[in-house]
Scaffold this active site. Structure first.
Site: not given
Ligand code: FPP
Length: 260
Positions: A38, A86
């Site tokens: 996260d 998501n």
């Molecule tokens: C949460 O941060 C993260 C995600 C929804 C995406 C996670 C994906 C990756 C790290 C890439 C993975 C890649 C592969 C190839 C498996 P957020 O966007 O919810 O952060 P926030 O809470 O600060 O908005």
């Protein structure tokens, strides 16, 4: 010094004799670690960048953690890449993430295969773009006989959705006369989950300050230890991952029983 070697830059897969692992209690290594990655969006916003830049940098962080897990010979690492919730995000971000999954997979495939990763995708894969589904299945096939860390990537995954699918499957079999409801037991449920063949989750790590499971591996984490950090995912380093593993080694796990 360690930060420099094992930070965000590329580094070779460390082996168990690496100084990075010097304080790990190998007798109490978790078998299965699950990670809620996260804080990509917050990280990017703090740097004055678009949220999507946080996801791209998050891939580098993930690559380093996978190498670290592989080097310490963890049995399984499961990461939450995209939840069933998501889809509520703006179209542009969802599209970006789907492309990022595809590009990262294609780019990293050979290297992961070289260090014997067994990749597996969990979740409602049939709900993803067709081309991505094909790439995922091909990657699984390529690595199916590997003997290294089991790397489960949860995409379009929700713990409740997974349990719902298991229940629908059992109900259908009962209706067809193939299953007696009284015969259903825990091990049958485990075999019907997306994570079939994996140990239960020993440790859940969540970055970026929030302290909740957010519908991740609900059945599998029944007795998991939880470890939280304020670090945003793109800044999460192998050192911090190892810190969580070391901390796990000191926890007393009773599984509802009493201490010996
Ligand atoms: C949460 O941060 C993260 C995600 C929804 C995406 C996670 C994906 C990756 C790290 C890439 C993975 C890649 C592969 C190839 C498996 P957020 O966007 O919810 O952060 P926030 O809470 O600060 O908005």
């Amino acid at each position: 010094m360690l930060k420099k070697i094992f930070g965000r830059d590329d580094f070779p897969v460390p082996d168990r004799s690496s100084p990075l692992f010097r304080n790990i209690n190998w007798e109490r290594l978790p078998k299965h670690v699950a990670v809620i990655m996260d804080g990509n969006g917050r990280w990017a916003t703090q740097q004055g960048m678009l949220r999507t830049a946080g996801h791209s940098t998050g891939v580098s962080a993930l690559k380093n953690i996978l190498k670290t897990a592989s080097g310490m010979k963890l049995n399984a690492l499961t990461v939450y890449a995209f939840s069933t919730e998501n889809w509520k995000r703006p179209h542009t971000e969802v599209d970006f993430l789907m492309k990022l999954f595809s590009e990262s997979l294609m780019r990293e495939l050979e290297e992961m295969h070289e260090y014997k990763v067994q990749i597996h995708f969990i979740g409602r894969i049939e709900g993803l773009p067709k081309s991505l589904q094909k790439e995922m299945r091909a990657a699984e096939k390529l690595m199916e006989n590997n003997t290294g860390v089991k790397f489960n990537v949860a995409v379009n995954y929700g713990g409740q959705d997974e349990l719902l699918r298991v229940m629908q499957n059992f109900a259908q079999k009962a209706k067809n006369g193939e299953l007696n409801p009284e015969d259903i037991n825990e091990s049958m449920i485990e075999d019907a989950l997306d994570t079939c063949g994996n140990y239960p989750v020993d440790l859940v790590i969540r970055t970026s300050g929030d302290q909740r499971l957010s519908n991740f591996l609900l059945w599998q984490s029944a007795y998991a230890e939880l470890w939280f950090t304020d670090t945003n995912w793109p800044d999460f380093t192998p050192e911090e991952f190892v810190e969580a593993i070391e901390d796990f080694g000191k926890r007393e796990r009773r599984f509802g029983g009493l201490n010996k």
